[in-house]
Write a protein that holds these residues in place. Structure first.
Motif, PDB file in Angstrom:
ATOM      1  N   PRO A  72      12.819  17.755  14.684  1.00  0.00           N
ATOM      2  CA  PRO A  72      13.445  16.589  14.054  1.00  0.00           C
ATOM      3  C   PRO A  72      13.246  15.296  14.837  1.00  0.00           C
ATOM      4  CG  PRO A  72      15.121  18.160  14.772  1.00  0.00           C
ATOM      5  CD  PRO A  72      13.796  18.797  15.007  1.00  0.00           C
ATOM      6  N   HIS A  73      13.076  15.369  16.156  1.00  0.00           N
ATOM      7  CA  HIS A  73      12.799  14.158  16.938  1.00  0.00           C
ATOM      8  C   HIS A  73      11.417  13.602  16.576  1.00  0.00           C
ATOM      9  CE1 HIS A  73      15.992  15.968  19.439  1.00  0.00           C
ATOM     10  NE2 HIS A  73      16.346  14.708  19.582  1.00  0.00           N
ATOM     11  N   ALA A  74      10.449  14.494  16.428  1.00  0.00           N
ATOM     12  CA  ALA A  74       9.103  14.068  16.036  1.00  0.00           C
ATOM     13  C   ALA A  74       9.120  13.504  14.618  1.00  0.00           C
ATOM     14  CB  ALA A  74       8.126  15.236  16.139  1.00  0.00           C
ATOM     15  N   GLU A  75       9.886  14.135  13.741  1.00  0.00           N
ATOM     16  CA  GLU A  75      10.003  13.644  12.368  1.00  0.00           C
ATOM     17  C   GLU A  75      10.558  12.214  12.364  1.00  0.00           C
ATOM     18  OE1 GLU A  75      11.931  14.952   8.077  1.00  0.00           O
ATOM     19  OE2 GLU A  75      12.195  16.253   9.807  1.00  0.00           O
ATOM     20  N   LEU A  76      11.581  11.980  13.169  1.00  0.00           N
ATOM     21  CA  LEU A  76      12.170  10.650  13.274  1.00  0.00           C
ATOM     22  C   LEU A  76      11.136   9.640  13.770  1.00  0.00           C
ATOM     23  CD1 LEU A  76      14.635   8.720  13.226  1.00  0.00           C
ATOM     24  CD2 LEU A  76      15.154   9.533  15.552  1.00  0.00           C
ATOM     25  N   GLU A  77      10.349  10.022  14.760  1.00  0.00           N
ATOM     26  CA  GLU A  77       9.335   9.103  15.287  1.00  0.00           C
ATOM     27  C   GLU A  77       8.300   8.748  14.221  1.00  0.00           C
ATOM     28  OE1 GLU A  77       9.074   7.171  18.031  1.00  0.00           O
ATOM     29  OE2 GLU A  77      11.138   7.885  18.185  1.00  0.00           O
ATOM     30  N   TRP A  78       7.859   9.729  13.446  1.00  0.00           N
ATOM     31  CA  TRP A  78       6.888   9.426  12.390  1.00  0.00           C
ATOM     32  C   TRP A  78       7.516   8.552  11.312  1.00  0.00           C
ATOM     33  CZ3 TRP A  78       1.999   9.411  13.035  1.00  0.00           C
ATOM     34  CH2 TRP A  78       1.394  10.311  13.912  1.00  0.00           C
ATOM     35  N   ASP A  79       8.768   8.815  10.969  1.00  0.00           N
ATOM     36  CA  ASP A  79       9.427   7.963   9.977  1.00  0.00           C
ATOM     37  C   ASP A  79       9.608   6.545  10.498  1.00  0.00           C
ATOM     38  OD1 ASP A  79       9.669   9.584   7.695  1.00  0.00           O
ATOM     39  OD2 ASP A  79      11.426  10.608   8.499  1.00  0.00           O
ATOM     40  N   ARG A  80       9.861   6.405  11.787  1.00  0.00           N
ATOM     41  CA  ARG A  80       9.943   5.052  12.381  1.00  0.00           C
ATOM     42  C   ARG A  80       8.593   4.354  12.323  1.00  0.00           C
ATOM     43  NH1 ARG A  80      13.715   6.484  17.615  1.00  0.00           N
ATOM     44  NH2 ARG A  80      15.713   6.228  16.551  1.00  0.00           N
ATOM     45  N   ARG A  81       7.527   5.084  12.550  1.00  0.00           N
ATOM     46  CA  ARG A  81       6.183   4.499  12.445  1.00  0.00           C
ATOM     47  C   ARG A  81       5.911   4.036  11.011  1.00  0.00           C
ATOM     48  NH1 ARG A  81       3.251   9.190  15.935  1.00  0.00           N
ATOM     49  NH2 ARG A  81       3.765   8.335  17.996  1.00  0.00           N
ATOM     50  N   ALA A  82       6.329   4.836  10.045  1.00  0.00           N
ATOM     51  CA  ALA A  82       6.141   4.457   8.642  1.00  0.00           C
ATOM     52  C   ALA A  82       6.904   3.169   8.333  1.00  0.00           C
ATOM     53  CB  ALA A  82       6.589   5.585   7.714  1.00  0.00           C
ATOM     54  N   LEU A  83       8.145   3.077   8.813  1.00  0.00           N
ATOM     55  CA  LEU A  83       8.944   1.875   8.585  1.00  0.00           C
ATOM     56  C   LEU A  83       8.318   0.664   9.275  1.00  0.00           C
ATOM     57  CD1 LEU A  83      11.520   0.574   7.417  1.00  0.00           C
ATOM     58  CD2 LEU A  83      12.665   1.204   9.553  1.00  0.00           C
ATOM     59  N   ALA A  84       7.873   0.836  10.504  1.00  0.00           N
ATOM     60  CA  ALA A  84       7.242  -0.274  11.226  1.00  0.00           C
ATOM     61  C   ALA A  84       5.994  -0.760  10.485  1.00  0.00           C
ATOM     62  CB  ALA A  84       6.889   0.147  12.652  1.00  0.00           C
ATOM     63  N   ALA A  85       5.220   0.162   9.962  1.00  0.00           N
ATOM     64  CA  ALA A  85       4.036  -0.236   9.205  1.00  0.00           C
ATOM     65  C   ALA A  85       4.444  -0.978   7.938  1.00  0.00           C
ATOM     66  CB  ALA A  85       3.180   0.983   8.875  1.00  0.00           C
ATOM     67  N   ALA A  86       5.468  -0.494   7.249  1.00  0.00           N
ATOM     68  CA  ALA A  86       5.939  -1.180   6.040  1.00  0.00           C
ATOM     69  C   ALA A  86       6.409  -2.591   6.371  1.00  0.00           C
ATOM     70  CB  ALA A  86       7.060  -0.388   5.375  1.00  0.00           C
ATOM     71  N   ASP A  87       7.054  -2.743   7.523  1.00  0.00           N
ATOM     72  CA  ASP A  87       7.520  -4.067   7.941  1.00  0.00           C
ATOM     73  C   ASP A  87       6.360  -5.035   8.156  1.00  0.00           C
ATOM     74  OD1 ASP A  87      10.195  -3.311   7.830  1.00  0.00           O
ATOM     75  OD2 ASP A  87      10.365  -2.977  10.001  1.00  0.00           O
ATOM     76  N   SER A  88       5.179  -4.515   8.442  1.00  0.00           N
ATOM     77  CA  SER A  88       3.994  -5.347   8.662  1.00  0.00           C
ATOM     78  C   SER A  88       3.131  -5.487   7.416  1.00  0.00           C
ATOM     79  CB  SER A  88       3.127  -4.742   9.776  1.00  0.00           C
ATOM     80  OG  SER A  88       3.848  -4.689  10.975  1.00  0.00           O
ATOM     81  N   LEU A  89       3.471  -4.760   6.384  1.00  0.00           N
ATOM     82  CA  LEU A  89       2.657  -4.723   5.175  1.00  0.00           C
ATOM     83  C   LEU A  89       2.914  -5.954   4.311  1.00  0.00           C
ATOM     84  CD1 LEU A  89       0.693  -3.002   3.486  1.00  0.00           C
ATOM     85  CD2 LEU A  89       2.689  -1.823   2.539  1.00  0.00           C
ATOM     86  N   THR A  90       1.850  -6.567   3.865  1.00  0.00           N
ATOM     87  CA  THR A  90       1.980  -7.715   2.965  1.00  0.00           C
ATOM     88  C   THR A  90       1.870  -7.249   1.516  1.00  0.00           C
ATOM     89  OG1 THR A  90      -0.386  -8.168   2.885  1.00  0.00           O
ATOM     90  CG2 THR A  90       0.888  -9.235   4.664  1.00  0.00           C
ATOM     91  N   ALA A  91       2.436  -8.036   0.634  1.00  0.00           N
ATOM     92  CA  ALA A  91       2.340  -7.732  -0.793  1.00  0.00           C
ATOM     93  C   ALA A  91       0.883  -7.713  -1.233  1.00  0.00           C
ATOM     94  CB  ALA A  91       3.135  -8.753  -1.605  1.00  0.00           C
ATOM     95  N   GLU A  92       0.090  -8.636  -0.704  1.00  0.00           N
ATOM     96  CA  GLU A  92      -1.318  -8.701  -1.090  1.00  0.00           C
ATOM     97  C   GLU A  92      -2.049  -7.407  -0.732  1.00  0.00           C
ATOM     98  OE1 GLU A  92       0.533 -12.479  -0.846  1.00  0.00           O
ATOM     99  OE2 GLU A  92       0.186 -11.121   0.828  1.00  0.00           O
ATOM    100  N   ARG A  93      -1.786  -6.871   0.468  1.00  0.00           N
ATOM    101  CA  ARG A  93      -2.460  -5.633   0.866  1.00  0.00           C
ATOM    102  C   ARG A  93      -2.002  -4.469  -0.003  1.00  0.00           C
ATOM    103  NH1 ARG A  93      -4.867  -1.854   0.569  1.00  0.00           N
ATOM    104  NH2 ARG A  93      -5.416  -0.366   2.191  1.00  0.00           N
ATOM    105  N   ALA A  94      -0.706  -4.360  -0.227  1.00  0.00           N
ATOM    106  CA  ALA A  94      -0.194  -3.272  -1.063  1.00  0.00           C
ATOM    107  C   ALA A  94      -0.777  -3.355  -2.466  1.00  0.00           C
ATOM    108  CB  ALA A  94       1.325  -3.317  -1.114  1.00  0.00           C
TER     109      ALA A  94
END
Length: 182
Positions: A92-114
């Motif tokens: 579950p610690h690794a799962e949390l880290e991957w979910d944090r990476r997903a959130l961090a990437a979403a925070d950097s994602l622009t509407a244009e790229r999506a």
């Protein structure tokens, strides 16, 4: 907390709906023009294999793709891939880290790229599932207060979801987890 496997404790809709809202809709095949998405699509077979008990095989395939992509790779790809990888973790610690990476990437994602993936895709629609995943992770780790915080973030972002089957599943999973936390 009961002794459940990670995938058993993840809300049903969250386990079933890995790609953020809109990213699973029928559209011109973006994978055909995007080699990373093409590899992700092939990896989706790995997720199905993982659901049949071949988690390690699927995780290894996605981790190889993550390594090839790199930390500086495309944020859309990193968001989707990290979200998948979180579901494939035994720890579950690794799962949390991957979910944090997903959130961090979403925070950097622009509407244009999506929207190069699908023209109607809204980055805001990623957040309900991402925060739901984080809430589930914190609950598994015995951190109900942090789980509630993430769940409230998911609730506050539900208005970004369109009215479709994927979104209904996310809303149901939020309601399910809210019941478990109260």
């Amino acid at each position: 907390m009961s002794e459940m496997s990670d995938r058993e404790s993840r809300p049903d809709a969250d386990r079933a709906a890995h790609v953020p809202a809109g990213a699973d809709r029928a559209a011109p095949d973006p994978a055909a023009a995007d080699p990373v998405l093409e590899r992700l699509a092939l990896g989706l077979d790995g997720v199905q294999a993982a659901q049949r008990g071949r988690t390690a095989e699927a995780r290894e395939s996605f981790e190889q793709l993550w390594d090839a992509l790199g930390e500086s790779g495309d944020v859309f790809h990193r968001c989707v891939l990290a979200h998948y990888l979180a579901d494939l973790q035994d720890d579950p610690h690794a799962e949390l880290e991957w979910d944090r990476r997903a959130l961090a990437a979403a925070d950097s994602l622009t509407a244009e790229r999506a929207q190069t993936y699908e023209s109607a895709l809204q980055v805001r629609a990623f957040y309900p599932a991402l925060h739901l995943s984080l809430a589930s992770d914190h609950l598994k780790l015995g951190e109900p207060d942090r789980a509630r915080e993430e769940l409230e973030r998911a609730v506050r972002s539900l208005d970004a979801l369109p009215e479709d089957a994927y979104s209904a599943g996310i809303r149901a999973a939020v309601a399910e987890l809210r019941q478990r936390l109260h």
